[in-house]
Scaffold this motif. Structure first.
Motif: not given
Length: 257
Positions: A41-50, A102-107, A156-161, A254-257
């Motif tokens: 949700x945060x990545x959808x509402x805000x810019x991915x890195x922000x 962002x794409x590399x991080x998510x995938x 956790x560092x790259x995406x709080x995941x 994360x893979x589909x976004x």
């Protein structure tokens, strides 16, 4: 971070972030790993890195509430085994963020989460989980702790995941509900606070993002209270299934976004 974008959030956008913040509180005191939905949700509402910089203080607020609730149930030997590997993973994640888009991080993270969810299900079908955490002195136990620790620190560092990663580790180690929640509460409070200087240095956290965090932190509290009420009504088997399901959903998202 282009924090000007934070001041152009629509009413619906803020409502979505508030709901995601409530879910953070719930995940910290009930189903760890469910905040993968909040991340999306945060990545959808805000810019991915922000979004990673805005989400981090919200997660810390949830961690504080979780520690206050489950502090007596933490298993410190497990935490001490994990921290050195996690620190290495955080450093690797910081270097990764310096060049990866962002794409590399998510995938990358989505693939890791799905792989570990599959491994966890496979392991649990081979044998029943032990009632107590497995001994950390064995060679297999040390290797597993280091592997999950590095992956947890990295994600956790790259995406709080990192939540789903550590959830799978604690499940595979045989933790019951309260031990699981108490150990993960201290783990993420310490790890997330340690990430703040790195996030500030990368420009992901500044004064404007913290103002938005202050508004969102209010919604973490009712989520944590709902989670504390719900966890006593969830049996162990359902608890484990929810954790794994949340991990799979987060990985697919994360893979589909």
């Amino acid at each position: 971070m282009n924090t000007m974008t934070l001041w152009h959030i629509s009413g619906w956008g803020f409502a979505a972030l508030a709901l995601a913040a409530l879910l953070v509180g719930f995940s910290k005191t009930a189903v760890s790993g469910a905040n993968a939905v909040s991340l999306a949700v945060f990545a959808a509402v805000l810019p991915a890195r922000a979004s990673t910089g805005v989400l981090l203080p919200v997660l810390i607020a949830g961690d504080v509430l979780a520690v206050a609730t489950y502090r007596r149930h933490a298993h410190w030997p497990t935490l001490w085994r994990l921290f050195p590997a996690v620190a290495a993973g955080v450093v690797v994640g910081t270097l990764f963020l310096m060049w990866a888009d962002d794409g590399v991080v998510r995938t990358s993270i989505g693939a890791i989460l799905l792989l570990m969810a599959a491994v966890t299900v496979w392991r649990r079908r081979r044998s029943d989980a032990e009632a107590e955490p497995e001994p950390g002195g064995s060679r297999a136990g040390r290797i597993k702790a280091r592997s999950y620790g590095v992956l947890g620190g990295f994600t956790t560092m790259v995406a709080n995941a990192g939540g789903p990663v550590m959830s799978l580790y604690l499940l595979s180690a045989g933790f019951r509900k309260l031990g699981f929640l108490g150990t993960s509460a201290f783990f993420f409070l310490i790890v997330n606070v340690s990430k703040v200087p790195f996030s500030v240095g990368l420009g992901l956290i500044d004064g404007r993002s913290l103002l938005l965090d202050a508004a969102l932190a209010v919604f973490v509290v009712p989520g944590a209270l709902i989670g504390r009420w719900a966890v006593s009504r969830i049996n162990q088997r359902l608890f484990e299934q929810l954790v794994i399901a949340a991990t799979v959903v987060g990985g697919i998202d994360l893979l589909l976004r």
